[in-house]
Every structure is written in C-alpha cells, then in structure tokens.
Design an enzyme around this catalytic site. Sequence first.
Site, mmCIF file in Angstrom:
data_model
loop_
_atom_site.group_PDB
_atom_site.id
_atom_site.type_symbol
_atom_site.label_atom_id
_atom_site.label_comp_id
_atom_site.label_asym_id
_atom_site.label_seq_id
_atom_site.Cartn_x
_atom_site.Cartn_y
_atom_site.Cartn_z
ATOM 1 N N CYS A 51 0.834 -1.200 0.000
ATOM 2 C CA CYS A 51 0.000 0.000 0.000
ATOM 3 C C CYS A 51 0.873 1.256 0.000
ATOM 4 O O CYS A 51 1.495 1.544 -1.012
ATOM 5 C CB CYS A 51 -0.994 -0.053 1.150
ATOM 6 S SG CYS A 51 -2.493 0.853 0.743
ATOM 7 N N HIS B 197 -3.559 -5.166 0.454
ATOM 8 C CA HIS B 197 -3.002 -5.651 1.725
ATOM 9 C C HIS B 197 -3.024 -7.180 1.780
ATOM 10 O O HIS B 197 -3.973 -7.765 2.305
ATOM 11 C CB HIS B 197 -3.809 -5.090 2.898
ATOM 12 C CG HIS B 197 -3.603 -3.637 3.110
ATOM 13 N ND1 HIS B 197 -2.597 -3.140 3.901
ATOM 14 C CD2 HIS B 197 -4.259 -2.564 2.611
ATOM 15 C CE1 HIS B 197 -2.642 -1.825 3.890
ATOM 16 N NE2 HIS B 197 -3.639 -1.443 3.116
ATOM 17 N N GLU C 159 -1.445 -9.081 3.672
ATOM 18 C CA GLU C 159 -1.280 -9.605 5.033
ATOM 19 C C GLU C 159 -2.592 -10.072 5.657
ATOM 20 O O GLU C 159 -2.599 -10.927 6.538
ATOM 21 C CB GLU C 159 -0.602 -8.560 5.940
ATOM 22 C CG GLU C 159 -1.418 -7.315 6.302
ATOM 23 C CD GLU C 159 -1.323 -6.186 5.290
ATOM 24 O OE1 GLU C 159 -1.006 -6.459 4.105
ATOM 25 O OE2 GLU C 159 -1.587 -5.027 5.666
HETATM 26 N N1 GLN Z 1 -2.111 6.817 2.434
HETATM 27 C C1 GLN Z 1 -2.169 6.021 1.269
HETATM 28 C C2 GLN Z 1 -3.498 6.138 0.563
HETATM 29 O O1 GLN Z 1 -4.477 6.545 1.127
HETATM 30 C C3 GLN Z 1 -1.857 4.570 1.564
HETATM 31 C C4 GLN Z 1 -2.892 3.890 2.405
HETATM 32 C C5 GLN Z 1 -2.404 2.622 3.032
HETATM 33 O O2 GLN Z 1 -1.213 2.360 3.078
HETATM 34 N N2 GLN Z 1 -3.321 1.837 3.562
HETATM 35 O O3 GLN Z 1 -3.602 5.805 -0.588
#
Ligand code: GLN
Length: 535
Positions: free
Chosen positions: A382, A508, A510
């Site tokens: 992310c 994600h 994970e």
């Molecule tokens: N801040 C980034 C976004 O909103 C990444 C979000 C995250 O890592 N969950 O796209």
Amino acid sequence: MTKHIFITGGVVSSLGKGITTASVALLLKRRGYRIKIQKLDPYINVDPGTMSPYQHGEVYVTDDGAETDLDLGHYERFAGVTCSKDSNYTTGSIYSAVIQRERAGGYLGKTVQVIPHITDEIKKAIASLDGDDVDIALTEIGGTAGDIESLPFLEAIRQYRHEIGPENGLFIHLTLVPYIRAAGEMKTKPSQQSVGILREIGITPDILVCRSERAMSEEHFEKLSLFCNVSRDLVIEERDVAHSIYEVPVELAKQRLDQHILEKMGLPSNSLAMDDWRKMLANIINPPRGEVEIAVVGKYISLRDSYKSIYEALSHGGIANGVKVEFRMIEAEDIESSSAEEMLDGVDGILVPGGFGDRGVEGKIAAIKYARENSIPFLGICLGMQCAVIEFARNAGGLEGAHSAEFDPDSPHKVVDLMEEQKKIVNMGGTMRLGAWPCELENGSKAKAAYGADSISERHRHRYEFNSEYRDVFEKNGLAVVGVSPESGLVEIVELESHPWFVACQFHPEFKSTPLSAHPLFRDFVGASKKNRGD
Ligand code: GLN
C-alpha cells in the site's frame, strides 16, 4: 438452531480475548461444527477506520470492505472463518442505526431508550449470526466488565441468553490471575471481584478462563470454583505460551475446554482433528532452517498491534520456509536522522507497510532505495508500494521532485495521485477504496510465480493510486506493472525486473495469510530473504 457463546473479559484489558475466542472457534470447528464469530466494541466510533493505529492498533479489512477491529484478524487466521460487515459492531454503529430509525419516525412516538431500544439493536446484531449454516456463533464483548460503556452490551447478552435458554447459550469469562512478585503469590481476588460485577448485572459465567503468567495450583482452581460459582473442571488455565499464540488452542484443548463447551450445550463431542495444526506448531518451535531477519520500516513501530497482520503474515512466511522470522522494527523517521546503510545493515529482507500522513515517508523512501540498490528482497504494501514508485521515479526514472499528491500536492510529477472517485469525497469514515477487488497478473512475473494463478482477489484500503500516466516511463526504466485491476485498469502490483525479489502491491496481502497457508507473496518474500541470507 444456532447456539451462542458470549465471551467477556475481566480485571484488565489486553488479556488476549480475541486469541481465546479464535482458539475456541478453531477447536469447535475442528470438531466438525460450523462457526461464525463477531466482536462487539463499546467505543463510540462507528468503526475503527478513523482511529489512529496508536489508539487502536491495526484496522483489519474484510472482503466486503468493512474496516474492523484487529481481533477479526485472529478469527480469520485461527479458525479460517470469513468475517464480514456483520462481524463487528460498535456502540457508535448501534446508536447510529437507532438514531436513523428515530429520525425516520420508526419508533412511532415512543421515547427511545437504552433499554429496550439500544439493547434490542445489539440483540439484532447478535441474531444476525443465526442461520441454517451456522451451528455455533461466538460473540466477543470488547472492554472489561465494570466499564460504564460495556453495560448495554452485557445487558443485551444477558437478555439474549435468557431468551434462548442456558442449553443454547453460554457465558465464558476471561480473567486475570496475577502473580504478585513481592508476595511470591498468585491472587484470585481480582477474578472473584470481576465475576461479582457480572453477577450484579445478572450474568453468571459458565466457564472461567484464567490468564496467568505461571501455573495455577489446585488451591487456586478450588478457590475460583467455590467463589465464582463455576464447577472445578470449568475453571480453565490459560498460561502465557512460550513460542507462539498458535499454541493457545492446543493448551485449551488439553484441559478439554472445547469438550466442556459442547457438553454444556448438549452437542456431541466428535473427534478433534488437529494434526496439521500440531505439525505447524512443531515447525514454529523448532524451525528446521534457522532464522532470517526482516526489517519492517514503518511509522507506528512502537505499538506492535499497529502492524499485527504484517508480523503474523511474516511469521507465516517463515513457517512455510522452515525459518523463524526475526523482526528489526525500524521507525522510518529514525532513518531520516541517521541513514539507511546504518539502520538496515545486515538485514535479509525489507518490508515497508501501509500508512497515512507524511511523517517518516522520506525514511521509507531511503529504505526502499537501499533495498533496490543492494539487491535486498523487498515487499512494499500500500503506502509501501507508493513509496517504491516515488523512489524509482526520482532515482531511476529521471522524474525529479516526484511525489504522491497526498504529501506534495504541488509536485511536478504526481506519480501517486488521488483516485478520480475520491476527489468528491468529504467524509472520512468508510469512504476509501475498500475490500476485495480482482487483479490480473502478468505472465513471467514474480507475483504470478508466487500466486500460481492468472487472476487473484485482494483487500484494499487506500485513497491514492499509481498514476497510470507515468506507466511508460516506469516500464522503460525497469519497474514493470505486473498486476492490474481488470475493470478500472488501476495498477495493483509493480516489480523490479533486474532485482532478485522486489515486489510492491497496492492491496493488503497480510489480511489473507494464515499459519497453515502463508500468503504467496509473504511466502516468496521470506523465501527470497532466506536465499539472500546465503542458503
Ligand atoms: N495513504 C495512502 C493512501 O491513502 C496509503 C494507504 C495505506 O497504506 N493503507 O492511498
């Protein structure tokens, strides 16, 4: 008819109620029962999505896009149950539903009150677990007995069990039996008092599970049994485990907790199938191929719960590779004040997890540059992928000043930008790109080799994305786009062509890893780190 188990906690928080609930669920499932699990949280936020990880730990995301408590991660990892929007309710979400109904005139002139209207709404949430395909539903109540804010939830489970009858509903109370070092003694009094609080509101626990640092003596069991009104064999010890939280279910099964539960509810015990679980545990306790050290470079490092699923998934990757994963937890800001070389020296792999806000971003970027230039296996997740894209743009793509619009809206090269549909959004809660989205994988990529599939589905939680206008510049310079969401065309995975293992994803992974089945990306990342260690 679905039977219900209610799990409450006493004395203090952080006893591991989620792990206990998940362990009970696993055992019942392995005795052939179909299980659902739910967590009721007494705080007023509608969900934890708007809370800082420092307040609450990680926000766990379900396939259907709910932003939930991290205990749901334990439920999915231990018991393999799929959680959904129905798996987590809070005081905020309960009140919000009641207030909306009140505004719509749904209470027909009545005074709307905590009892019965709030408690009815809580009971509706509990009943949402009922179904022909569910034998046993577990409901974990967040907080500690005695908290003012838990009261409506405790009242609701008292009523619920009264209505379904004791053969169809069970109260388990998780409590603490502390060891007082100065006295050299373990004390049962806090547990007696905690059960006293429950009794005052009409709940008598059927089973007492006692968290303790040391072994309890027969005298402790007898005392707790007598003063808490629980028969001796229903006082269960849950001592700290030596190696892994995945030992907890095995320890509870040794004391026949699962069998006692089934007996109490008039259900046959069946046999308990745990061979694969025991084998997995043996692998954790004696990893056949040594250790690898992985650096996790994040922003909320001081609170381990902030990256709960990340650490778990890394350990799963370790299990799959027969190694123990040691974590070097690095506060990204510290890299800014020292250097990546100094702080990352000797690590076998580097992971940069998700996050929000610009604190530590330059430190993460420096860590990624170090991984890229020194051929150290890297997994970016992310924000970790977004930082990898920024780093590559600046240092290998000739895009000076490249940044994410989240951190520098005036950057000449916004290689990570706000998604179109995000531009109109004003409310913060529940409005990100959330939940499971499909992704197609490119032939010949490391991602595809890991998954062994053409098409995957992974969970998301972000507002910003890879800016496809720059896709050509990246690909020309060696950062390949290898995963794309089929309908939107959003870029989901990038990887470096000339690097042993450098993969970054917008989703994600994970959240979908389990100890018995490590997530493919974590498995291969730890595998590459093991190779890098010099195998
Ligand atoms: N801040 C980034 C976004 O909103 C990444 C979000 C995250 O890592 N969950 O796209």
